[in-house]
Design a protein around this motif. Structure first.
Motif, PDB file in Angstrom:
ATOM      1  N   GLY A   1     -15.167   7.551   8.182  1.00  0.00           N
ATOM      2  CA  GLY A   1     -14.631   6.271   8.622  1.00  0.00           C
ATOM      3  C   GLY A   1     -13.607   5.712   7.656  1.00  0.00           C
ATOM      4  N   TRP A   2     -13.940   5.732   6.355  1.00  0.00           N
ATOM      5  CA  TRP A   2     -13.013   5.199   5.344  1.00  0.00           C
ATOM      6  C   TRP A   2     -11.735   6.021   5.282  1.00  0.00           C
ATOM      7  CZ3 TRP A   2     -11.303   7.797   0.947  1.00  0.00           C
ATOM      8  CH2 TRP A   2     -10.518   7.032   0.086  1.00  0.00           C
ATOM      9  N   GLU A   3     -11.874   7.337   5.249  1.00  0.00           N
ATOM     10  CA  GLU A   3     -10.686   8.177   5.140  1.00  0.00           C
ATOM     11  C   GLU A   3      -9.783   8.041   6.361  1.00  0.00           C
ATOM     12  OE1 GLU A   3      -7.820  11.103   5.256  1.00  0.00           O
ATOM     13  OE2 GLU A   3      -9.453  11.052   6.728  1.00  0.00           O
ATOM     14  N   SER A   4     -10.384   8.014   7.546  1.00  0.00           N
ATOM     15  CA  SER A   4      -9.598   7.896   8.768  1.00  0.00           C
ATOM     16  C   SER A   4      -8.874   6.555   8.825  1.00  0.00           C
ATOM     17  CB  SER A   4     -10.509   8.057   9.990  1.00  0.00           C
ATOM     18  OG  SER A   4      -9.782   7.879  11.189  1.00  0.00           O
ATOM     19  N   LEU A   5      -9.596   5.482   8.509  1.00  0.00           N
ATOM     20  CA  LEU A   5      -9.009   4.147   8.576  1.00  0.00           C
ATOM     21  C   LEU A   5      -7.840   4.009   7.599  1.00  0.00           C
ATOM     22  CD1 LEU A   5      -9.094   1.237   9.648  1.00  0.00           C
ATOM     23  CD2 LEU A   5     -10.726   0.717   7.811  1.00  0.00           C
TER      24      LEU A   5
ATOM     25  N   MET B   1       0.836  -1.179   0.000  1.00  0.00           N
ATOM     26  CA  MET B   1       0.000   0.000   0.000  1.00  0.00           C
ATOM     27  C   MET B   1       0.883   1.246   0.000  1.00  0.00           C
ATOM     28  SD  MET B   1      -2.821   1.311   2.813  1.00  0.00           S
ATOM     29  CE  MET B   1      -2.962  -0.360   3.362  1.00  0.00           C
ATOM     30  N   SER B   2       0.593   2.173  -0.902  1.00  0.00           N
ATOM     31  CA  SER B   2       1.389   3.394  -0.957  1.00  0.00           C
ATOM     32  C   SER B   2       1.068   4.271   0.231  1.00  0.00           C
ATOM     33  CB  SER B   2       1.084   4.165  -2.246  1.00  0.00           C
ATOM     34  OG  SER B   2      -0.280   4.507  -2.296  1.00  0.00           O
ATOM     35  N   PRO B   3       2.073   4.961   0.766  1.00  0.00           N
ATOM     36  CA  PRO B   3       1.849   5.776   1.952  1.00  0.00           C
ATOM     37  C   PRO B   3       0.944   6.956   1.666  1.00  0.00           C
ATOM     38  CG  PRO B   3       4.025   6.200   1.031  1.00  0.00           C
ATOM     39  CD  PRO B   3       3.462   5.034   0.299  1.00  0.00           C
ATOM     40  N   VAL B   4       0.164   7.325   2.671  1.00  0.00           N
ATOM     41  CA  VAL B   4      -0.689   8.493   2.574  1.00  0.00           C
ATOM     42  C   VAL B   4       0.110   9.691   3.035  1.00  0.00           C
ATOM     43  CG1 VAL B   4      -2.741   9.633   3.469  1.00  0.00           C
ATOM     44  CG2 VAL B   4      -2.819   7.207   2.910  1.00  0.00           C
ATOM     45  N   HIS B   5       0.207  10.705   2.207  1.00  0.00           N
ATOM     46  CA  HIS B   5       0.970  11.891   2.550  1.00  0.00           C
ATOM     47  C   HIS B   5       0.052  12.885   3.242  1.00  0.00           C
ATOM     48  CE1 HIS B   5       4.545  10.613   0.352  1.00  0.00           C
ATOM     49  NE2 HIS B   5       3.725  10.220  -0.612  1.00  0.00           N
ATOM     50  N   MET B   6       0.232  13.021   4.545  1.00  0.00           N
ATOM     51  CA  MET B   6      -0.585  13.942   5.306  1.00  0.00           C
ATOM     52  C   MET B   6       0.073  15.317   5.320  1.00  0.00           C
ATOM     53  SD  MET B   6      -1.937  11.734   8.552  1.00  0.00           S
ATOM     54  CE  MET B   6      -2.976  10.294   8.312  1.00  0.00           C
ATOM     55  N   THR B   7      -0.734  16.327   5.214  1.00  0.00           N
ATOM     56  CA  THR B   7      -0.238  17.696   5.200  1.00  0.00           C
ATOM     57  C   THR B   7       0.145  18.129   6.603  1.00  0.00           C
ATOM     58  OG1 THR B   7      -1.760  18.161   3.397  1.00  0.00           O
ATOM     59  CG2 THR B   7      -0.791  20.059   4.529  1.00  0.00           C
ATOM     60  N   PRO B   8       1.313  18.693   6.809  1.00  0.00           N
ATOM     61  CA  PRO B   8       1.683  19.185   8.142  1.00  0.00           C
ATOM     62  C   PRO B   8       0.689  20.230   8.629  1.00  0.00           C
ATOM     63  CG  PRO B   8       3.574  19.162   6.677  1.00  0.00           C
ATOM     64  CD  PRO B   8       2.380  18.892   5.827  1.00  0.00           C
ATOM     65  N   VAL B   9       0.474  20.254   9.915  1.00  0.00           N
ATOM     66  CA  VAL B   9      -0.462  21.199  10.516  1.00  0.00           C
ATOM     67  C   VAL B   9       0.100  22.608  10.418  1.00  0.00           C
ATOM     68  CG1 VAL B   9      -1.583  21.877  12.671  1.00  0.00           C
ATOM     69  CG2 VAL B   9      -1.371  19.477  12.072  1.00  0.00           C
ATOM     70  N   PRO B  10      -0.716  23.586  10.047  1.00  0.00           N
ATOM     71  CA  PRO B  10      -0.234  24.968  10.004  1.00  0.00           C
ATOM     72  C   PRO B  10       0.067  25.484  11.402  1.00  0.00           C
ATOM     73  CG  PRO B  10      -2.611  24.861   9.651  1.00  0.00           C
ATOM     74  CD  PRO B  10      -2.107  23.458   9.627  1.00  0.00           C
ATOM     75  N   ASN B  11       0.702  26.659  11.467  1.00  0.00           N
ATOM     76  CA  ASN B  11       1.098  27.214  12.758  1.00  0.00           C
ATOM     77  C   ASN B  11      -0.091  27.376  13.704  1.00  0.00           C
ATOM     78  OD1 ASN B  11       3.777  27.359  12.017  1.00  0.00           O
ATOM     79  ND2 ASN B  11       3.557  29.407  11.133  1.00  0.00           N
ATOM     80  N   SER B  12      -1.221  27.823  13.181  1.00  0.00           N
ATOM     81  CA  SER B  12      -2.399  28.005  14.015  1.00  0.00           C
ATOM     82  C   SER B  12      -3.304  26.790  13.892  1.00  0.00           C
ATOM     83  CB  SER B  12      -3.161  29.272  13.601  1.00  0.00           C
ATOM     84  OG  SER B  12      -4.346  29.391  14.362  1.00  0.00           O
ATOM     85  N   THR B  13      -3.216  25.881  14.861  1.00  0.00           N
ATOM     86  CA  THR B  13      -4.080  24.707  14.827  1.00  0.00           C
ATOM     87  C   THR B  13      -5.525  25.061  15.112  1.00  0.00           C
ATOM     88  OG1 THR B  13      -3.588  24.247  17.155  1.00  0.00           O
ATOM     89  CG2 THR B  13      -2.207  23.176  15.506  1.00  0.00           C
TER      90      THR B  13
END
Length: 207
Positions: free
Chosen positions: A183-187, A1-13
């Motif tokens: 649910g699908w996206e989180s899993l 499975m190819s890795p999911v690239h998550m976007t880093p959180v911006p300075n203001s969460t």
């Protein structure tokens, strides 16, 4: 499975916690982040509360317009950096507005409580998942906020269902859609995410 690239959180969460949809973000672009976020949200809370007290879809049906009023007031503040001392209050206030409106509409139309809580559960799951991701310094893909409609889009959807009906089918479809999407996206994201800092570093080296 190819890795999911998550976007880093911006300075203001705090901005990320808002869970704005396309409508709210578009209104924020109009003011280019110049509108302080908390006062409009408080005004929206007051107006929504008044409209709900008048009775959701009652004799006058004014309460179903609460999402539009809240959007007009709170939406423009979506692009503000939320760097004020008490701006952290904005996301929980938006959660209270959304959850209260969804519940009030459902109970006012005498829907099955299980169906109401099923929809609320999808929202709570999504927001819990969002909080946990931000604690891990990752952020879900930008398309999730669009397909998930945001607090503004979901309230508008409930309002349209209340105006046009049928309520039971509308709540059921919205609940199934949101549970499937969130649910699908989180899993898939968490299964593909690095399990440790070492693994994350290795992935960065490979890239």
């Amino acid at each position: 499975m190819s890795p999911v690239h998550m976007t880093p959180v911006p300075n203001s969460t705090v901005v990320a916690y808002r869970d704005d949809g396309p409508l709210s973000r578009a209104m924020g672009l109009l003011v280019a982040g110049q509108l302080p976020p908390l006062p409009p949200v408080l005004a929206g809370t007051f107006v929504t509360g008044v409209l709900l007290l008048l009775g959701v879809a009652g004799t006058d049906g004014l309460a179903v317009f609460a999402p539009a009023v809240t959007l007009l007031l709170a939406g423009p503040g979506s692009t503000h950096p939320h760097d004020g001392r008490v701006d952290w209050l904005v996301p929980p206030i938006l959660r209270v507005i959304e959850y209260t409106f969804v519940a009030a509409c459902g109970f006012a139309h005498q829907l099955n409580p299980v169906l109401i809580f099923l929809l609320l559960g999808a929202l709570a799951f999504h927001h819990y998942d969002l909080v946990y991701r931000l604690r891990q310094r990752v952020y879900p893909p930008s398309w999730l906020a669009t397909l998930g409609l945001g607090w503004d889009g979901r309230m508008m959807a409930v309002s349209l269902v209340a105006l046009m009906g049928p309520m039971t089918a509308g709540y059921a479809l919205l609940a199934v859609y949101l549970w499937a999407l969130f649910g699908w996206e989180s899993l898939t994201s968490w299964l593909a995410a690095p399990r440790s800092g070492v693994e994350a570093a290795d992935m960065g080296t490979q890239d």
